[in-house]
Design an enzyme around this catalytic site. Structure first.
Site, mmCIF file in Angstrom:
data_model
loop_
_atom_site.group_PDB
_atom_site.id
_atom_site.type_symbol
_atom_site.label_atom_id
_atom_site.label_comp_id
_atom_site.label_asym_id
_atom_site.label_seq_id
_atom_site.Cartn_x
_atom_site.Cartn_y
_atom_site.Cartn_z
ATOM 1 N N LYS A 96 -45.111 1.304 -136.881
ATOM 2 C CA LYS A 96 -46.161 0.390 -136.414
ATOM 3 C C LYS A 96 -47.510 0.643 -137.091
ATOM 4 C CE LYS A 96 -43.261 -0.925 -133.117
ATOM 5 N NZ LYS A 96 -42.565 -2.206 -133.079
ATOM 6 N N LYS A 134 -41.697 5.170 -134.151
ATOM 7 C CA LYS A 134 -42.583 4.065 -133.800
ATOM 8 C C LYS A 134 -43.976 4.274 -134.386
ATOM 9 C CE LYS A 134 -43.869 1.248 -129.791
ATOM 10 N NZ LYS A 134 -43.667 1.061 -128.325
ATOM 11 N N PHE A 188 -48.012 2.913 -126.963
ATOM 12 C CA PHE A 188 -47.219 3.653 -125.987
ATOM 13 C C PHE A 188 -45.742 3.503 -126.326
ATOM 14 C CE2 PHE A 188 -50.996 4.274 -123.771
ATOM 15 C CZ PHE A 188 -50.792 5.018 -122.608
ATOM 16 N N LYS A 226 -34.508 -25.985 -112.552
ATOM 17 C CA LYS A 226 -33.838 -24.778 -112.084
ATOM 18 C C LYS A 226 -32.375 -24.808 -112.523
ATOM 19 C CE LYS A 226 -32.311 -22.375 -107.934
ATOM 20 N NZ LYS A 226 -32.203 -22.399 -106.455
ATOM 21 N N ASP A 241 -39.357 -7.564 -125.332
ATOM 22 C CA ASP A 241 -38.964 -7.619 -126.744
ATOM 23 C C ASP A 241 -38.271 -8.928 -127.094
ATOM 24 O OD1 ASP A 241 -39.940 -5.050 -127.324
ATOM 25 O OD2 ASP A 241 -38.113 -4.132 -126.560
ATOM 26 N N ASN A 299 -39.972 -6.575 -116.465
ATOM 27 C CA ASN A 299 -39.654 -5.161 -116.257
ATOM 28 C C ASN A 299 -40.475 -4.626 -115.094
ATOM 29 O OD1 ASN A 299 -42.294 -4.044 -117.362
ATOM 30 N ND2 ASN A 299 -41.536 -5.144 -119.165
#
Length: 405
Positions: A348, A344, A330, A294, A284, A216
């Site tokens: 959590k 969350k 976060f 490859k 995730d 990301n």
């Protein structure tokens, strides 16, 4: 309590500065008001004088007290100056060094923090010269509280509406705390001495083959800022970092990792931390099978299918396996941001979730700025307005310390 100067410029939202003055006086602050000539077309000095119980300044050349020069004295007296509302005209003059009224002279003759809250027609706000002037003033240290989307005097429902009074006061308090000019005591400097702080930062990479991976856009700037601030406060800091292009902070133990599992294993080894701040943007999912070579394009297949499996949820693991650590997670979301963040927090078993909207281009991932809300399991929230990530990190850690203490 602070000494506050409110500079009011000539826009239809000028009347809202009266309510702002009233709220600040009710909170125990001392307020002095400066009006531009154009403002007098919308409101009167008497309204501000009655509420602030102070003289209202309108004329650069009208010196009521011969022992001081008014526009200099006002700036020296102030702890902070609020320009509410700020018109395109005033922003343009300030950006180009034109000081042709009392307010602009006050702004020119002070080094105190200045917050500017623009209010104008959406087309005026979007004019390239206006945006250029705003960006220039930001670059030299002026603080801007963004306009809101709402009903404008011109009849449009669009951006350009003055920020509400509560938001202005909240941002003012934030800047006053951020720019406190008093020298911190040794106690303040060492509030985390003897404490272990574990921080995760940056992205993770999940290999597809020897040269490709899933990842990301996280830059790691938020986590690195948190690590530096924690170190400055005396903590023994361990920073578990995904692949980033940032310089390693001095005096901090940095553990470089690549995948989510790498980060999970490193976190497991440092579960004795007093505070854990999990700011990393972990993947995730990871490929079920990683190719040893490859992957080549197969022209006989129109689509490539890659099967993924869930990675270990690091925050969930820590939240359910450590009763001693103060846990801050976060939540970076693109929609239903607050709902997901609150879910969350509970799921959590964290003490706090720092919520931010990463769909915005001006804050969040890979940006120098952020705007967050700290949501606590006790049920209260703290909104931190848009600021540099270093400043956000200071506010997060100061708030966490207060909770622990």
């Amino acid at each position: 309590m602070a000494n506050i100067v409110i500079g009011v410029t000539g826009g239809i939202a000028s009347y809202k500065a009266i309510d702002l003055t009233s709220k600040l006086i009710q909170s125990g602050h001392s307020v002095r008001v400066v009006l531009t000539d154009n403002t007098l077309e919308f409101v009167t000095p008497l309204a501000f004088q009655a509420i602030s119980r102070n003289h209202v300044y309108t004329d650069t050349f009208k010196e009521e007290d011969p022992s001081v020069i008014a526009h200099i004295n006002i700036g020296e007296w102030a702890d902070i100056i609020l320009v509410v509302p700020a018109t395109a005209n005033t922003i343009g003059k300030l950006a180009n060094g034109i000081y042709d009224n009392m307010l602009l002279n006050v702004l020119a003759a002070t080094k105190k923090p200045i917050i500017i809250a623009p209010a104008m027609n959406v087309h005026m706000l979007e004019q390239p010269p206006v945006q250029k002037n705003i960006e220039y003033l930001k670059s030299i240290g002026y603080h801007f509280l963004d306009s809101e989307v709402g009903f404008l005097a011109c009849g449009y429902i669009a951006k350009g509406r003055l920020a509400d009074t509560a938001s202005i006061i909240e941002y003012m308090n934030f800047i006053l705390n951020e720019l406190d000019e008093t020298e911190p005591t040794d106690k303040d400097k060492n509030r985390l001495t003897g404490k272990k702080v574990l921080i995760t930062a940056g992205p993770t990479r999940e290999k597809l083959d020897p040269i490709r991976y899933i990842t990301n856009v996280s830059s790691g700037k938020m986590g690195y800022s948190l690590a530096k601030v924690a170190k400055k406060l005396g903590a023994d800091v361990t920073l578990v970092s995904g692949p980033v292009n940032l310089e390693k902070p001095e005096g901090i133990t940095v553990i470089d990792v690549v995948s989510t599992d790498d980060m999970y294993q490193a976190v497991k080894e440092h579960m004795d931390a007093d505070i854990g701040i999990f700011s990393a943007a972990v993947s995730d999912y990871t490929p079920l099978v990683v190719s040893n070579n490859k992957m080549k394009k197969d022209k006989t297949q129109e689509h490539l299918r890659i099967d993924l499996k869930e990675t270990t949820d690091i925050l969930d693991y820590v939240g359910h396996n450590n009763d001693q650590m103060y846990i801050v997670g976060f939540a970076a979301e693109t929609h239903d941001v607050e709902r997901y963040a609150r879910e969350k927090l509970k799921r959590k078993n964290a003490d706090c979730i720092v919520m931010n909207d990463v769909s915005r281009k001006d804050i969040g991932m890979n940006s120098d700025d952020n705007e967050v809300m700290m949501i606590f399991k006790e049920g209260d929230d703290l909104k931190i307005p848009k600021s540099k990530k270093e400043s956000i990190a200071e506010m997060i850690l100061e708030t966490v310390i207060e909770r622990i203490e």
